[in-house]
Each structure stands twice: as C-alpha cells, then as structure tokens.
Design an enzyme around this catalytic site. Sequence first.
Site, PDB file in Angstrom:
ATOM      1  N   ASP A   1      -1.939   5.897  -5.109  1.00 53.19           N
ATOM      2  CA  ASP A   1      -2.215   4.993  -3.994  1.00 53.19           C
ATOM      3  C   ASP A   1      -2.640   3.609  -4.478  1.00 53.19           C
ATOM      4  O   ASP A   1      -3.766   3.407  -4.926  1.00 53.19           O
ATOM      5  CB  ASP A   1      -3.317   5.618  -3.127  1.00 53.19           C
ATOM      6  CG  ASP A   1      -3.654   4.784  -1.896  1.00 53.19           C
ATOM      7  OD1 ASP A   1      -2.967   3.768  -1.651  1.00 53.19           O
ATOM      8  OD2 ASP A   1      -4.604   5.158  -1.183  1.00 53.19           O
TER       9      ASP A   1
ATOM     10  N   THR B   1      -5.925   1.915  -2.797  1.00 47.53           N
ATOM     11  CA  THR B   1      -7.295   2.372  -3.045  1.00 47.53           C
ATOM     12  C   THR B   1      -7.733   1.862  -4.402  1.00 47.53           C
ATOM     13  O   THR B   1      -7.060   2.107  -5.407  1.00 47.53           O
ATOM     14  CB  THR B   1      -7.389   3.906  -3.003  1.00 47.53           C
ATOM     15  OG1 THR B   1      -7.059   4.369  -1.682  1.00 47.53           O
ATOM     16  CG2 THR B   1      -8.785   4.384  -3.348  1.00 47.53           C
TER      17      THR B   1
ATOM     18  N   ASN C   1       2.878   1.785   7.478  1.00 45.69           N
ATOM     19  CA  ASN C   1       3.146   0.760   8.493  1.00 45.69           C
ATOM     20  C   ASN C   1       2.958  -0.647   7.950  1.00 45.69           C
ATOM     21  O   ASN C   1       2.077  -0.891   7.125  1.00 45.69           O
ATOM     22  CB  ASN C   1       2.200   0.922   9.683  1.00 45.69           C
ATOM     23  CG  ASN C   1       2.536   2.121  10.536  1.00 45.69           C
ATOM     24  OD1 ASN C   1       2.198   3.245  10.176  1.00 45.69           O
ATOM     25  ND2 ASN C   1       3.190   1.880  11.664  1.00 45.69           N
TER      26      ASN C   1
ATOM     27  N   TRP D   1       1.701  -4.189   9.355  1.00 44.03           N
ATOM     28  CA  TRP D   1       1.055  -4.841  10.487  1.00 44.03           C
ATOM     29  C   TRP D   1       0.330  -6.099  10.016  1.00 44.03           C
ATOM     30  O   TRP D   1      -0.083  -6.200   8.861  1.00 44.03           O
ATOM     31  CB  TRP D   1       0.077  -3.910  11.204  1.00 44.03           C
ATOM     32  CG  TRP D   1      -1.153  -3.553  10.421  1.00 44.03           C
ATOM     33  CD1 TRP D   1      -1.328  -2.471   9.615  1.00 44.03           C
ATOM     34  CD2 TRP D   1      -2.372  -4.306  10.354  1.00 44.03           C
ATOM     35  NE1 TRP D   1      -2.578  -2.490   9.051  1.00 44.03           N
ATOM     36  CE2 TRP D   1      -3.244  -3.604   9.485  1.00 44.03           C
ATOM     37  CE3 TRP D   1      -2.813  -5.493  10.940  1.00 44.03           C
ATOM     38  CZ2 TRP D   1      -4.531  -4.069   9.194  1.00 44.03           C
ATOM     39  CZ3 TRP D   1      -4.096  -5.954  10.651  1.00 44.03           C
ATOM     40  CH2 TRP D   1      -4.935  -5.231   9.793  1.00 44.03           C
TER      41      TRP D   1
ATOM     42  N   TYR E   1      -7.795   3.601   8.445  1.00 42.34           N
ATOM     43  CA  TYR E   1      -7.789   3.728   6.994  1.00 42.34           C
ATOM     44  C   TYR E   1      -9.146   4.261   6.530  1.00 42.34           C
ATOM     45  O   TYR E   1     -10.065   4.443   7.333  1.00 42.34           O
ATOM     46  CB  TYR E   1      -7.505   2.370   6.344  1.00 42.34           C
ATOM     47  CG  TYR E   1      -6.191   1.754   6.757  1.00 42.34           C
ATOM     48  CD1 TYR E   1      -5.009   2.078   6.101  1.00 42.34           C
ATOM     49  CD2 TYR E   1      -6.140   0.854   7.825  1.00 42.34           C
ATOM     50  CE1 TYR E   1      -3.796   1.515   6.490  1.00 42.34           C
ATOM     51  CE2 TYR E   1      -4.937   0.286   8.217  1.00 42.34           C
ATOM     52  CZ  TYR E   1      -3.769   0.630   7.548  1.00 42.34           C
ATOM     53  OH  TYR E   1      -2.572   0.071   7.941  1.00 42.34           O
TER      54      TYR E   1
ATOM     55  N   ASP F   1       0.813  -1.211   0.000  1.00 42.36           N
ATOM     56  CA  ASP F   1       0.000   0.000   0.000  1.00 42.36           C
ATOM     57  C   ASP F   1       0.852   1.268   0.000  1.00 42.36           C
ATOM     58  O   ASP F   1       1.461   1.598   1.017  1.00 42.36           O
ATOM     59  CB  ASP F   1      -0.912  -0.035   1.235  1.00 42.36           C
ATOM     60  CG  ASP F   1      -1.768   1.189   1.383  1.00 42.36           C
ATOM     61  OD1 ASP F   1      -2.016   1.872   0.372  1.00 42.36           O
ATOM     62  OD2 ASP F   1      -2.219   1.465   2.516  1.00 42.36           O
TER      63      ASP F   1
ATOM     64  N   SER G   1      -0.059   4.244   2.760  1.00 38.78           N
ATOM     65  CA  SER G   1       0.203   4.185   4.199  1.00 38.78           C
ATOM     66  C   SER G   1       1.655   3.758   4.394  1.00 38.78           C
ATOM     67  O   SER G   1       2.350   3.427   3.426  1.00 38.78           O
ATOM     68  CB  SER G   1      -0.757   3.220   4.905  1.00 38.78           C
ATOM     69  OG  SER G   1      -0.519   1.871   4.494  1.00 38.78           O
TER      70      SER G   1
END
Length: 384
Positions: free
Chosen positions: A273, A276, A95, A97, A133, A90, A93
């Site tokens: 992005d 998306t 991070n 996780w 998000y 992505d 963003s």
Amino acid sequence: MKWLVLLALVALSECLVKVPLRRGKSLRQNLKEHGLLADYLRRHQYNPATKYFPSLAQVSNQPLENYMDIEYFGTIGIGTPPQTFTVIFDTGSANLWVPSVYCSSSACSNHNKFNPQQSSTYRSTSTSVSIAYGTGSMTGFLGYDTVQVGGIEDTNQIFGLSQTEPGSFLYYSPFDGILGLAYPNIAASGATPVFDNLWNQGLVPQDLFSVYLSSDDQSGSVVIFGGIDSSYYSGNLNWVPVSSEGYWQITVDSISMNGQVIACSGSCQAIVDTGTSMLTGPSNPIANIQNYIGATENSNGEYMINCNNINSMPEIIFTINGIQFPLPASAYVSQTQSGCTSGFQSMNLPTSSGELWILGDVFIRQYFVVFDRGNNQVGMAPVA
C-alpha cells in the site's frame, strides 16, 4: 456495429499524420520526405493489447513528490481546460476524488477545488459516493471528465467530487485528493479506477504499473504506467501471486529477526500500500516487534528508539513466496531532529482471510514494486 466503430477509430488514427501523397510513391517515402517517418513509426508500433488503437499506447511516467517520507503525491489535471490537483497515488484504494466547489468542510477551504462549470467536457451523474480511509473520509457525488495523468489524456474518467471532508486530517494534508490504484471491486459506488480506464482505452502498452519511492525526502519518486524500468532496481524481480483481488494482497510466509520468527508464524495476509506511510499489523504482533527492537511508547503514543542503537540493530526479514526481503534498521527507524521513532504501527484490519498487515512506504522504499493486473501478481526487487 462494434467492428464499424473499431474500423472508424483505426481510420481516424491514420489521419493523424497528414501529408500530400504523390503518385507512385509509398506512404513510407512520403513520410520520410516530410520528416514524419520516425514519429509515424513511433505512433504505430504494434502491440497485441492495443492493435485497434496503435497510435495511443505509451509507457508513461508520473513524477511523485516525497513529502517528509510520509506521503507521496503527484499533479494531475481534470477537465477542459485542465484544473490542477495534487493527489496521492494510492494502491490501497480504488477511487479518484478531489475537492469540489460544492464542499463546505474546512478541509476544502485550503485546497484546490474542482469547478464543473469551468470544464467544457464535464458530465454529471446522480450517483453519490462515500469513502472512509484509515485517516480521513469524504462524501460527495460522481462525475465524468477528461483526466491528464502522467502525460496521458484519460477521457471519460469517472471521479468523485467531494461535498464533505470531515475532521482535521485532510485539512492539514499537503495534497488535494486521492487517486486509487487498487482493483475495481473495492471502488466505492462501482466507479472505474483510473488505471482500468487507461487500459480499457488502449492508452498503456501493458496491463501493469510500477512504483519507485525515494528515501530521505529526496526527489525521483515515480509511478510508471504500462511499463517497468530496470534502472530503478538491482537483481531480478521476484513475483508473488495476488491472494485476493481487491487490495494488492499477498501472502507473507513469516517475519523473523536473528533467525527467530517474531510474527506471522504460519503465514499471514498483507497488502502492498503506497498510501500508508508506516508498516502496520495486528496489535499483539506489533507490540512484540516494538519490544524486540527496544521501542518504548511516549505520552504522544509514539514508539521511541535510542538513536545510538540504530547501527547495531538487526534486520527484520519478511519472507514472501520463499524469498527473503530484509528491512535494515535504517529503513524501519525514522530519524528526525526530535529523535528516532519506530516505523511499525498497530492497526487491526480484520478480513475473512484474517488480520491484514500493511506493507506501506517503510517497506516500499526498499523495494521497486510492479503491480501486474494482467497476471494478478506483484513483482519486487531491491531498489538500485
């Protein structure tokens, strides 16, 4: 001390190829006799960015799966031995996780969960993390471990272990977690993003990565870490400066159709992005675009288009840094068995530089994109 560490690392890399040296013979001769010369030269090719880690840098391809032209995700490993997860790569963003065994939400019940006790290289922290998000959110804490991504072993990578994943979106998602590829200054809790860690460790030869997203649910989508593959695009890459180093944000000059500006008059800000699926913008301009293309809203909030009109519908032109990037109707209209829907969606994202547009997968499927951190620019060219 720093130089002693660097010299030790270089010495260590020289020990990776072990052959008995014979008096009077060069290292090259000995390697050649043992069939190891080609591998040694490949490992030790010079690159200025990684001169202290010459055996480590490599261009790496991370395959992605196209899920119904809605999401693109790939498989990574975390821990020792690796525990497997599917994650969205992505650019919207920053991070990494994944769900953890400490998560009590229903979204974690049907996804892979990371168990720190089953990894010999895991290190815990007391730092919490919370990420929201456009759809979905998570809370949890940060830890460190080895991450296998695109054939690269990314050691000492900080990542989030979810404890809660509220709502239904992540429950129904075909992926486990998210791997963010945006700039580190938007990373929650100050976590170092995966690509920054790859570059800082000298694991990629160039401070950039590139993305190809396939169309029509086909295979072949990929993130290329540290390189550009010209076979994925035609013509030349057009470079656009990053206007704000957080998201991959750029300036769009205008959006036009049939020679008439229909949105973004006088320029606007947009982010590129991969996370998306649609092409989004502020409510009023998107409503105008829906009207221009003949899309009408149904009871489910979807904007429907008469499938018979697609072949006669005009291109929508995004002019970026003086270059035109056309989107044909076949790109901005999604065709399914239940009908045809618009690929545009309203989403208000106010920032200090104005409302943000999102050039999501609807746009990226048409253009091979290079995300160049070293020069803070985005390169785009039509897909081959």
